[in-house]
Design an enzyme around this catalytic site. Structure first.
Site, PDB file in Angstrom:
ATOM      1  N   GLY A 268       0.874  -1.293   0.152  1.00  0.00           N
ATOM      2  CA  GLY A 268       0.177  -0.100  -0.192  1.00  0.00           C
ATOM      3  C   GLY A 268       0.659   1.165   0.095  1.00  0.00           C
TER       4      GLY A 268
ATOM      5  N   ASP B 263       9.696  -8.631   7.705  1.00  0.00           N
ATOM      6  CA  ASP B 263      10.121  -7.616   6.848  1.00  0.00           C
ATOM      7  C   ASP B 263      10.951  -6.567   7.511  1.00  0.00           C
ATOM      8  OD1 ASP B 263      10.442  -6.701   4.253  1.00  0.00           O
ATOM      9  OD2 ASP B 263       8.466  -5.538   4.163  1.00  0.00           O
TER      10      ASP B 263
END
Length: 689
Positions: free
Chosen positions: A376, A488
């Site tokens: 996003g 991540d």
């Protein structure tokens, strides 16, 4: 009156018959031109080579073309199944109809690396999607010049009697002028399996074998719903190529309830409904008429009965049951400033109205973009109450993104740590778009200040970098204690405020980690350059995967270099590999950012050397050799506080370079720490592509 009733029923019956005649469905023979042809044999299966008993939606061999969509038509050539898509033909290596996955290999590249006709690998994206295990491989043909030192990725092809130089590359195409790929005549992109990537990394000459292994795609049948309805009535799923739509086959004809027959069925239902409504209306009119007549006759008796009715005792009088009794069972939530979602929460955080966030970001003005990730775009916004926020707008509102959305909300709301970003709220999962609202961290990311857009203002002093490392390690250690793996970890996901205090962000790939297992098996995810090498090999995710990624972050803090940079020498594109090589060759000074004062400040030299040793342990290929995140955080704090024991201090011998320090230092956090004379190990070198 009975005579009137019989007349009404007769009229209703006549009306029903007329409606049935008018709304009679069309016959199956007029449904489609294909229905006049023989449509049998759809109960047969297709078999060829490794494929056995293949059924709908695939066709081929004994399964006629009308038994499935044309996109799934298979052929059998010399005992090998093939699928044609566009201009290319693919050999089908394996097919799993339960998992809806298919392994394909281009026939023009099967046991061949030289193309006669150049074409990129393309498939219909609405039906076929590449599996997460696939990686891109680019073939560069007819290269006019290449670097003087012949790369291992070179291969030769003969075209019209002329031998040409060609080159292949795994992953993103670099802009490194040394490779001169821009001077190649044409490039062709082909997906390959991760297993083939590992094979090529070990032996660059096995390009042909890698291409023969093919790649995996997942397929979706866009006509699955219609087929399910067809199966429900005992028909065979088929396809009318002339009209481009699915059909339902019964025997050797189109089923009466399929295509136009289904429309007739709907029309019949409507007709029956209208007829029933008409009859009901007539009966209701008759009942009203008879009821009025009966009331006229019994008006006096009814009035008398009403006058004699018993009056309730005074004790029974009182207020009616209040609806507030029911509201007490409804939880009371904090008031939101949202107009439509006032009072609602989701996992305990505020639910914002989409319009409110649209206004806060000025209709998601591109000039307000703070960054973009794999899931996003983040925008700066100001709420009506004056709060500055970062609004994350997920790219797609599909089932996978909703799962991602709920996962991030659930994880963030149950965690509280000063170095983790705070979630203010979100939109409803039924909203027009999925939006997450975070606290706004005004000073960008760690990557921005190390080598990005904010690095031009001057280098960050070493002691601030060390503090940033400590706070990041504290946050990750807290996550691991809470049974959460970040998955991540990278400098782009470590935010900084104006005081350079850390806020670890972006839990979009996080997963709750069950306490009764040692790992989670999953397809590789994360960012290239940070991903645990063992993760690529066995797809097993542990907290040590975060430790590896954090080791890359430590290397970035030391060197002010990004984790992956295709402009560096091809052996140094991957920072983790570059750092391990520098440390093993006693060349740490070549890795450290010169602006830190490594050569002039003894304290900086000692601390960066200790942090480099810690990073080296984090980057061990075998996860069992890596420390835990808690041990990493503890070691960093000891380095900062200069709480090194006298025994370790006595063996430190600073000479003109850093070799002595690297050879003799024993880490403070673990007696099993690896010293320099044990560092030269193949297992310590991570895979880099």
């Amino acid at each position: 009156m009975r005579r009137h009733l019989l007349h009404l029923l007769a009229a209703a019956g006549t009306l029903l018959c007329l409606l049935l005649l008018l709304l009679r469905p069309a016959s199956a023979s007029s449904a489609s031109p294909s229905s006049r042809d023989s449509l049998s044999n759809c109960n047969r299966t297709f078999s060829c080579g490794p494929l056995v008993n293949v059924s709908y939606p695939f066709t081929g061999g004994d399964r006629p073309a009308h038994c499935g969509p044309p996109e799934f038509r298979l052929g059998c050539v010399a005992g090998f199944p093939e699928l044609t898509a566009g201009l290319l033909t693919y050999r089908v290596l394996a097919l799993d109809q339960a998992r809806r996955s298919i392994n394909l290999s281009r026939t023009d590249l099967y046991n061949n690396t030289c193309l006669q006709q150049y074409a990129n690998t393309t498939l219909n994206s609405t039906i076929f999607t590449l599996a997460s295990d696939d990686q891109g491989l680019t073939l560069f043909y007819e290269c006019s010049t290449l670097m003087t030192l012949k790369p291992e990725n070179l291969f030769d092809c003969e075209i019209n009697g002329t031998v040409t130089s060609n080159y292949y590359l795994i992953g993103a195409v670099p802009t490194d002028p040394i490779l001169n790929v821009s001077k190649c005549h044409v490039s062709v992109t082909v997906p390959i399996l991760q297993s083939a990537v590992i094979m090529l990394t070990a032996n660059r000459s096995r390009l042909g074998e890698a291409l023969m292994e093919g790649f995996e795609v997942n397929y979706t049948n866009p006509y699955e719903d219609q087929c399910g309805k067809c199966s429900g009535i005992g028909g065979e799923c088929g396809f009318d190529s002339d009209q481009g739509k699915p059909i339902c086959i019964c025997g050797d004809q189109i089923c009466p309830t399929s295509t136009t027959g289904s429309q007739g069925k709907v029309s019949l239902k409507i007709g029956l409904f209208l007829a029933g409504a008409a009859i009901a209306g007539l009966l209701l009119g008759f009942w009203i008429f008879s009821y009025i007549q009966k009331r006229k006759r019994k008006r006096a008796a009814a009035a008398e009965a009403q006058s004699k009715s018993i009056t309730p005792p005074p004790s029974s009088k009182g207020l009616p049951i209040s609806s507030t009794n029911f509201s007490r069972t409804t939880p009371s939530y904090p008031t939101s400033k949202s107009d439509l979602d006032r009072g609602s929460t989701y996992f305990g955080v505020q639910v914002f109205n989409y319009t409110e966030l649209e206004e806060a970001t000025q209709n998601f003005d591109p000039s307000r973009e703070l960054g973009e990730g794999g899931f996003g775009t983040v925008y700066y916004g100001r709420l009506q109450d004056g709060r500055e926020v970062a609004v994350k707008r997920l790219f797609e509102n599909n089932l996978k993104r909703v799962e991602q959305f709920m996962n991030e909300v659930e994880i963030l709301t149950r965690l509280r740590h000063p170095n983790l970003v705070t979630l203010f709220g979100c939109t409803s999962r039924r909203s027009r778009e999925l939006l997450l609202v975070y606290e706004y961290i005004p000073n960008g990311t760690m990557a921005d200040h190390l080598f990005g857009k904010s690095s031009s203002t001057g280098p960050i002093p070493w002691r601030i970098r060390l503090n940033m490392a400590i706070e990041s390690a504290d946050a990750l250690a807290y996550l691991h204690k809470s049974d959460v793996i970040h998955r991540d970890v990278k400098t782009n996901n470590i935010l900084l405020d104006h005081s350079f205090r850390v806020k670890v962000a972006d839990f979009g790939l996080s997963r709750l980690f069950p306490t009764d297992v040692t790992h989670v098996s999953t397809a590789p995810q994360g960012t290239p350059g940070y991903v645990d090498p063992e993760y690529y090999q066995c797809y097993q995710l542990t907290d040590k995967s975060d430790v590896y990624s954090f080791g890359v972050v430590l290397c970035e803090l030391i060197s002010s270099k990004p984790a992956v940079d295709t402009n560096r020498h091809r052996h140094d594109i991957n920072l983790a590999s570059m750092a391990v090589n520098k440390i093993q060759n006693h060349s740490l000074h070549e890795l450290v950012d010169p602006a830190l004062g490594y050569d002039t400040d003894y304290s900086v030299k000692r601390m960066t050397t200790l942090v480099a040793e810690l990073a080296f342990r984090c980057l061990q290929q075998e996860r069992d050799m890596r420390p835990t995140m808690e041990e990493v955080a503890k070691a960093l704090k000891e380095i900062e506080q200069e709480e090194i024991t006298l025994q370790n201090a006595e063996v430190v011998d600073i000479r003109s370079d850093d070799t002595g320090l690297l050879k003799n230092f024993t880490p403070p956090f673990s007696p099993e720490s690896v010293v320099t004379d044990k560092w030269v190990s193949d297992s310590a070198i991570p895979n880099s592509f």
